[in-house]
Design a protein around this motif. Sequence first.
Motif, PDB file in Angstrom:
ATOM      1  N   PRO A 132     -41.992 -22.189  14.179  1.00  0.00           N
ATOM      2  CA  PRO A 132     -41.359 -21.717  12.940  1.00  0.00           C
ATOM      3  C   PRO A 132     -41.527 -20.204  12.781  1.00  0.00           C
ATOM      4  O   PRO A 132     -42.561 -19.644  13.160  1.00  0.00           O
ATOM      5  N   ALA A 133     -40.505 -19.569  12.211  1.00  0.00           N
ATOM      6  CA  ALA A 133     -40.589 -18.127  11.951  1.00  0.00           C
ATOM      7  C   ALA A 133     -41.585 -17.912  10.809  1.00  0.00           C
ATOM      8  O   ALA A 133     -41.453 -18.510   9.740  1.00  0.00           O
ATOM      9  N   GLU A 134     -42.592 -17.099  11.053  1.00  0.00           N
ATOM     10  CA  GLU A 134     -43.582 -16.801  10.024  1.00  0.00           C
ATOM     11  C   GLU A 134     -44.117 -15.395  10.218  1.00  0.00           C
ATOM     12  O   GLU A 134     -44.055 -14.829  11.305  1.00  0.00           O
ATOM     13  N   PHE A 135     -44.624 -14.847   9.111  1.00  0.00           N
ATOM     14  CA  PHE A 135     -45.118 -13.479   9.142  1.00  0.00           C
ATOM     15  C   PHE A 135     -46.011 -13.263   7.931  1.00  0.00           C
ATOM     16  O   PHE A 135     -46.008 -14.045   6.984  1.00  0.00           O
ATOM     17  N   ASP A 136     -46.778 -12.174   7.975  1.00  0.00           N
ATOM     18  CA  ASP A 136     -47.607 -11.791   6.839  1.00  0.00           C
ATOM     19  C   ASP A 136     -46.853 -10.798   5.972  1.00  0.00           C
ATOM     20  O   ASP A 136     -46.105  -9.958   6.480  1.00  0.00           O
ATOM     21  N   ALA A 137     -47.051 -10.898   4.658  1.00  0.00           N
ATOM     22  CA  ALA A 137     -46.397  -9.999   3.715  1.00  0.00           C
ATOM     23  C   ALA A 137     -47.342  -9.700   2.561  1.00  0.00           C
ATOM     24  O   ALA A 137     -48.237 -10.492   2.255  1.00  0.00           O
ATOM     25  N   ARG A 138     -47.129  -8.561   1.937  1.00  0.00           N
ATOM     26  CA  ARG A 138     -47.919  -8.151   0.764  1.00  0.00           C
ATOM     27  C   ARG A 138     -47.061  -8.338  -0.490  1.00  0.00           C
ATOM     28  O   ARG A 138     -45.915  -7.913  -0.527  1.00  0.00           O
ATOM     29  N   ALA A 169     -39.629 -12.287  14.104  1.00  0.00           N
ATOM     30  CA  ALA A 169     -39.417 -13.349  13.113  1.00  0.00           C
ATOM     31  C   ALA A 169     -38.496 -12.861  12.000  1.00  0.00           C
ATOM     32  O   ALA A 169     -37.564 -13.569  11.597  1.00  0.00           O
ATOM     33  N   MET A 170     -38.733 -11.657  11.477  1.00  0.00           N
ATOM     34  CA  MET A 170     -37.882 -11.125  10.414  1.00  0.00           C
ATOM     35  C   MET A 170     -36.460 -10.898  10.908  1.00  0.00           C
ATOM     36  O   MET A 170     -35.508 -11.113  10.163  1.00  0.00           O
ATOM     37  N   PRO A 172     -45.308  -7.104  17.029  1.00  0.00           N
ATOM     38  CA  PRO A 172     -43.935  -7.388  17.458  1.00  0.00           C
ATOM     39  C   PRO A 172     -43.436  -8.759  17.007  1.00  0.00           C
ATOM     40  O   PRO A 172     -42.249  -8.942  16.779  1.00  0.00           O
ATOM     41  N   GLU A 173     -44.333  -9.737  16.865  1.00  0.00           N
ATOM     42  CA  GLU A 173     -43.927 -11.075  16.437  1.00  0.00           C
ATOM     43  C   GLU A 173     -43.339 -11.049  15.028  1.00  0.00           C
ATOM     44  O   GLU A 173     -42.409 -11.776  14.723  1.00  0.00           O
TER      45      GLU A 173
END
Length: 142
Positions: free
Chosen positions: A75-81, A112-113, A107-108
């Motif tokens: 699954p596309a996932e990432f960290d965000a503030r 993902a974005m 780079p991931e």
Amino acid sequence: MGRESCNESEERGESRTFTRVPFHHRVRLAGKNAPCAATVYEVSRGGLSMSMRAYIRPGTIVRVTFEDITYGATPAEFDARVAWCEAQGEPNGAEYHAGLNTLHGDPETLAAMSEIFYTALTRLAARSRESAVAQPCPSLAC
């Protein structure tokens, strides 16, 4: 991602770095004091806007997961503030709107974005085509 319209941000002398695209999609948030589901309503390469049933303090780092949009086999996932979070409706309302800024540290996250943004653009284009087909051309009207 901001809460105001483009005109309001221009009136205050602000400018947008990234194009925002309407995108209605369910996501899962995880992090300290932030395990909940949310609905994204706008996405850009720099972040997203969403609604949810929990308040998350601005500055909190959360993990955003789009379970049905994949990058590779995961699954596309990432960290965000969390940039902002506000109650909607009643003062003690059960719904909050929030803006999250993507943390572009690896780079991931960029990959993902990019996949999420591409999906949003593809869906927007499909809706535009459907709308154009459903409306007759004025020049052909009798």
